[in-house]
Design a protein around this motif. Sequence first.
Motif, PDB file in Angstrom:
ATOM      1  N   ASP A  55      -6.153  -1.292  10.856  1.00  0.00           N
ATOM      2  CA  ASP A  55      -5.583  -1.447   9.516  1.00  0.00           C
ATOM      3  C   ASP A  55      -5.824  -0.202   8.668  1.00  0.00           C
ATOM      4  OD1 ASP A  55      -4.658  -3.978  10.075  1.00  0.00           O
ATOM      5  OD2 ASP A  55      -6.342  -5.014   9.134  1.00  0.00           O
ATOM      6  N   VAL A  56      -7.041   0.320   8.719  1.00  0.00           N
ATOM      7  CA  VAL A  56      -7.381   1.476   7.890  1.00  0.00           C
ATOM      8  C   VAL A  56      -6.612   2.721   8.334  1.00  0.00           C
ATOM      9  CG1 VAL A  56      -9.261   3.051   7.241  1.00  0.00           C
ATOM     10  CG2 VAL A  56      -9.613   0.571   7.182  1.00  0.00           C
ATOM     11  N   SER A  57      -6.371   2.861   9.628  1.00  0.00           N
ATOM     12  CA  SER A  57      -5.609   4.020  10.104  1.00  0.00           C
ATOM     13  C   SER A  57      -4.179   3.983   9.566  1.00  0.00           C
ATOM     14  CB  SER A  57      -5.606   4.070  11.632  1.00  0.00           C
ATOM     15  OG  SER A  57      -4.843   3.022  12.195  1.00  0.00           O
ATOM     16  N   TYR A  58      -3.603   2.803   9.477  1.00  0.00           N
ATOM     17  CA  TYR A  58      -2.263   2.664   8.904  1.00  0.00           C
ATOM     18  C   TYR A  58      -2.273   3.048   7.436  1.00  0.00           C
ATOM     19  CZ  TYR A  58       1.913   0.409   6.995  1.00  0.00           C
ATOM     20  OH  TYR A  58       3.084   0.149   6.317  1.00  0.00           O
ATOM     21  N   LEU A  59      -3.288   2.584   6.711  1.00  0.00           N
ATOM     22  CA  LEU A  59      -3.380   2.901   5.290  1.00  0.00           C
ATOM     23  C   LEU A  59      -3.580   4.404   5.077  1.00  0.00           C
ATOM     24  CD1 LEU A  59      -3.418   2.057   2.395  1.00  0.00           C
ATOM     25  CD2 LEU A  59      -5.773   1.248   2.674  1.00  0.00           C
ATOM     26  N   ARG A  60      -4.414   5.019   5.887  1.00  0.00           N
ATOM     27  CA  ARG A  60      -4.601   6.477   5.789  1.00  0.00           C
ATOM     28  C   ARG A  60      -3.291   7.213   6.073  1.00  0.00           C
ATOM     29  NH1 ARG A  60      -9.555   8.587   5.316  1.00  0.00           N
ATOM     30  NH2 ARG A  60     -11.394   7.281   5.669  1.00  0.00           N
TER      31      ARG A  60
ATOM     32  N   LEU B  14      -0.290   6.167   5.405  1.00  0.00           N
ATOM     33  CA  LEU B  14       0.552   6.088   4.219  1.00  0.00           C
ATOM     34  C   LEU B  14       0.055   7.013   3.113  1.00  0.00           C
ATOM     35  CD1 LEU B  14       1.392   2.283   3.923  1.00  0.00           C
ATOM     36  CD2 LEU B  14       2.698   4.105   5.013  1.00  0.00           C
ATOM     37  N   LEU B  15      -1.249   7.107   2.958  1.00  0.00           N
ATOM     38  CA  LEU B  15      -1.803   8.013   1.950  1.00  0.00           C
ATOM     39  C   LEU B  15      -1.418   9.463   2.247  1.00  0.00           C
ATOM     40  CD1 LEU B  15      -5.333   6.385   1.592  1.00  0.00           C
ATOM     41  CD2 LEU B  15      -3.570   6.469  -0.198  1.00  0.00           C
ATOM     42  N   GLU B  16      -1.457   9.831   3.508  1.00  0.00           N
ATOM     43  CA  GLU B  16      -1.062  11.192   3.893  1.00  0.00           C
ATOM     44  C   GLU B  16       0.421  11.423   3.639  1.00  0.00           C
ATOM     45  OE1 GLU B  16      -2.238  11.560   7.950  1.00  0.00           O
ATOM     46  OE2 GLU B  16      -4.393  11.524   7.490  1.00  0.00           O
ATOM     47  N   ARG B  17       1.249  10.449   3.982  1.00  0.00           N
ATOM     48  CA  ARG B  17       2.689  10.592   3.777  1.00  0.00           C
ATOM     49  C   ARG B  17       3.039  10.664   2.295  1.00  0.00           C
ATOM     50  NH1 ARG B  17       2.261  11.932   8.030  1.00  0.00           N
ATOM     51  NH2 ARG B  17       3.312  11.327   9.964  1.00  0.00           N
ATOM     52  N   ALA B  18       2.213  10.053   1.463  1.00  0.00           N
ATOM     53  CA  ALA B  18       2.500  10.011   0.029  1.00  0.00           C
ATOM     54  C   ALA B  18       1.955  11.209  -0.730  1.00  0.00           C
ATOM     55  CB  ALA B  18       1.912   8.730  -0.571  1.00  0.00           C
TER      56      ALA B  18
ATOM     57  N   PHE C  97      -2.774  -2.804  -2.808  1.00  0.00           N
ATOM     58  CA  PHE C  97      -3.081  -4.158  -3.293  1.00  0.00           C
ATOM     59  C   PHE C  97      -3.385  -5.066  -2.111  1.00  0.00           C
ATOM     60  CE2 PHE C  97      -2.375  -8.375  -4.849  1.00  0.00           C
ATOM     61  CZ  PHE C  97      -2.537  -8.360  -6.220  1.00  0.00           C
ATOM     62  N   ARG C  98      -2.520  -5.017  -1.111  1.00  0.00           N
ATOM     63  CA  ARG C  98      -2.661  -5.896   0.055  1.00  0.00           C
ATOM     64  C   ARG C  98      -3.981  -5.639   0.779  1.00  0.00           C
ATOM     65  NH1 ARG C  98       0.832  -9.067   2.721  1.00  0.00           N
ATOM     66  NH2 ARG C  98       2.519  -8.367   1.371  1.00  0.00           N
ATOM     67  N   PHE C  99      -4.301  -4.379   1.034  1.00  0.00           N
ATOM     68  CA  PHE C  99      -5.493  -4.085   1.813  1.00  0.00           C
ATOM     69  C   PHE C  99      -6.771  -4.178   0.982  1.00  0.00           C
ATOM     70  CE2 PHE C  99      -2.414  -2.323   4.831  1.00  0.00           C
ATOM     71  CZ  PHE C  99      -2.919  -2.856   6.004  1.00  0.00           C
ATOM     72  N   TYR C 100      -6.689  -3.945  -0.315  1.00  0.00           N
ATOM     73  CA  TYR C 100      -7.869  -4.157  -1.158  1.00  0.00           C
ATOM     74  C   TYR C 100      -8.299  -5.616  -1.098  1.00  0.00           C
ATOM     75  CZ  TYR C 100     -10.757  -4.804  -5.309  1.00  0.00           C
ATOM     76  OH  TYR C 100     -11.780  -5.153  -6.155  1.00  0.00           O
ATOM     77  N   PHE C 101      -7.350  -6.521  -1.279  1.00  0.00           N
ATOM     78  CA  PHE C 101      -7.706  -7.939  -1.267  1.00  0.00           C
ATOM     79  C   PHE C 101      -7.967  -8.446   0.148  1.00  0.00           C
ATOM     80  CE2 PHE C 101      -5.963  -7.710  -5.572  1.00  0.00           C
ATOM     81  CZ  PHE C 101      -6.996  -8.334  -6.247  1.00  0.00           C
ATOM     82  N   THR C 102      -7.363  -7.828   1.134  1.00  0.00           N
ATOM     83  CA  THR C 102      -7.714  -8.152   2.521  1.00  0.00           C
ATOM     84  C   THR C 102      -9.177  -7.842   2.776  1.00  0.00           C
ATOM     85  OG1 THR C 102      -5.474  -7.813   3.369  1.00  0.00           O
ATOM     86  CG2 THR C 102      -7.280  -7.578   4.938  1.00  0.00           C
ATOM     87  N   SER C 103      -9.647  -6.689   2.284  1.00  0.00           N
ATOM     88  CA  SER C 103     -11.049  -6.311   2.505  1.00  0.00           C
ATOM     89  C   SER C 103     -11.995  -7.260   1.774  1.00  0.00           C
ATOM     90  CB  SER C 103     -11.300  -4.862   2.071  1.00  0.00           C
ATOM     91  OG  SER C 103     -11.182  -4.702   0.669  1.00  0.00           O
ATOM     92  N   LEU C 104     -11.633  -7.675   0.553  1.00  0.00           N
ATOM     93  CA  LEU C 104     -12.461  -8.656  -0.154  1.00  0.00           C
ATOM     94  C   LEU C 104     -12.505  -9.975   0.606  1.00  0.00           C
ATOM     95  CD1 LEU C 104     -11.618  -8.311  -3.957  1.00  0.00           C
ATOM     96  CD2 LEU C 104     -13.490  -7.282  -2.682  1.00  0.00           C
TER      97      LEU C 104
ATOM     98  N   ALA D 286     -14.503   0.893   2.678  1.00  0.00           N
ATOM     99  CA  ALA D 286     -15.272   1.446   1.566  1.00  0.00           C
ATOM    100  C   ALA D 286     -14.970   2.929   1.360  1.00  0.00           C
ATOM    101  CB  ALA D 286     -16.769   1.238   1.813  1.00  0.00           C
ATOM    102  N   LEU D 287     -14.684   3.643   2.440  1.00  0.00           N
ATOM    103  CA  LEU D 287     -14.383   5.064   2.336  1.00  0.00           C
ATOM    104  C   LEU D 287     -13.080   5.313   1.574  1.00  0.00           C
ATOM    105  CD1 LEU D 287     -15.371   6.179   5.960  1.00  0.00           C
ATOM    106  CD2 LEU D 287     -16.700   6.461   3.856  1.00  0.00           C
ATOM    107  N   LEU D 288     -12.265   4.268   1.455  1.00  0.00           N
ATOM    108  CA  LEU D 288     -11.001   4.394   0.720  1.00  0.00           C
ATOM    109  C   LEU D 288     -11.112   3.881  -0.715  1.00  0.00           C
ATOM    110  CD1 LEU D 288      -8.586   3.179   3.542  1.00  0.00           C
ATOM    111  CD2 LEU D 288      -8.992   5.536   2.813  1.00  0.00           C
ATOM    112  N   GLU D 289     -12.323   3.582  -1.157  1.00  0.00           N
ATOM    113  CA  GLU D 289     -12.527   2.976  -2.470  1.00  0.00           C
ATOM    114  C   GLU D 289     -11.876   3.760  -3.614  1.00  0.00           C
ATOM    115  OE1 GLU D 289     -14.090   1.997  -6.264  1.00  0.00           O
ATOM    116  OE2 GLU D 289     -14.509   3.889  -5.241  1.00  0.00           O
ATOM    117  N   PRO D 290     -11.901   5.112  -3.604  1.00  0.00           N
ATOM    118  CA  PRO D 290     -11.227   5.821  -4.700  1.00  0.00           C
ATOM    119  C   PRO D 290      -9.743   5.473  -4.829  1.00  0.00           C
ATOM    120  CG  PRO D 290     -12.671   7.314  -3.497  1.00  0.00           C
ATOM    121  CD  PRO D 290     -12.627   6.041  -2.708  1.00  0.00           C
ATOM    122  N   HIS D 291      -9.104   5.166  -3.718  1.00  0.00           N
ATOM    123  CA  HIS D 291      -7.683   4.808  -3.769  1.00  0.00           C
ATOM    124  C   HIS D 291      -7.488   3.362  -4.225  1.00  0.00           C
ATOM    125  CE1 HIS D 291      -6.651   8.550  -1.737  1.00  0.00           C
ATOM    126  NE2 HIS D 291      -7.605   8.286  -0.856  1.00  0.00           N
ATOM    127  N   PHE D 292      -8.483   2.516  -3.992  1.00  0.00           N
ATOM    128  CA  PHE D 292      -8.399   1.113  -4.384  1.00  0.00           C
ATOM    129  C   PHE D 292      -8.728   0.890  -5.859  1.00  0.00           C
ATOM    130  CE2 PHE D 292      -9.613  -0.106   0.212  1.00  0.00           C
ATOM    131  CZ  PHE D 292      -8.294  -0.335   0.546  1.00  0.00           C
TER     132      PHE D 292
END
Length: 328
Positions: free
Chosen positions: A162-167, A169-173, A190-197, A222-228
């Motif tokens: 899941d995190v690799s997919y999110l990374r 998208l962050l790179e593409r954006a 939003f989806r992955f922040y609440f998924t992690s919670l 947690a390493l993606l927290e600045p984006h969340f």
Amino acid sequence: MRDYADRTYINAKIHVLYDRLLHRSEYAEIVRSKNINLTLPQVLSELPAEDYLKLKEIVFRYQIAGLLGLVEAAPAYERLLRALLPVYQLPNLKLAAARSLNQPVLLTQWNDIAPYQVLERAQLQRVSSPEQLQDLLKDTFFAAIFDGDDMSTYETIDVRIDVSYLRHLLERAADLPQGTRRIFLFPVLFRFYFTSLGLKQRLVRDYGYDPDQADRFLEPYALLEPHFRHIPAFVATAPTGLTGQLKVLLKDPAALKDMAPDAFELLWKQCLWRILYKRFHADFHSIWPMIAYFWLLYDQIQNLFLILEAFRFNMETEPILEHIVCEA
């Protein structure tokens, strides 16, 4: 054919596709009639109703067809759509990860997004070890799954997929204009922040982890927290009609801790659905219609999978409808 449509035309086409999304009354008709063919007129007539795996694959391809048709027809959106589409391959990859670790695999459903797949079905079916999986993924953005040391458990790989997919998208954006980047990333963050919670809640409540253990397990998130960071801020300041009880739960950790994980998941998904519905209609000429439609369709596909699973296990009607993510 690649440049036949400008953004105005494509946004009009997206509105046509949006109008075909199912409403709660239509879900209710499907569930109460136990007839998935209502969503696929004439498509399933030759298929035995008990072949639920094949049904899900056909339902998926039928539902995704309109979206796939937009990719090359919409130069303005092609890059964004190609970046988003691998979300449908996450279950495929998790299936291969389970097989590589000799985990029981009950279903072998394949979400077919050809010709835009990152991985081929035949490739993943040949995987029998983590090393083979790593070699297969080495030239894809999923290679980041293997950046950590501990790859001994399926649960660890599951989170990293899941995190690799999110990374990705962050790179593409990264080089998108700020406003476009914010719209593109908001639903998935939003989806992955609440998924992690929800994962932390489930680990502590259902699996006996202490909070520190759960945090270590979820460290890739947690390493993606600045984006969340802006997601809870958005929920806190958004109109109550959009975020409702979710706003209350974020202010009261004790109430979140006491809430059943499945109920929490349904709550945040319904909240995101309302936000996407509102944003779809907010600005015809922005990228919001495309982004909102992509994720509203994603929810619809998951709803139909849920219904098929419920048919398979002969569930009662009302519990199924209670878990459908759509308008109230």
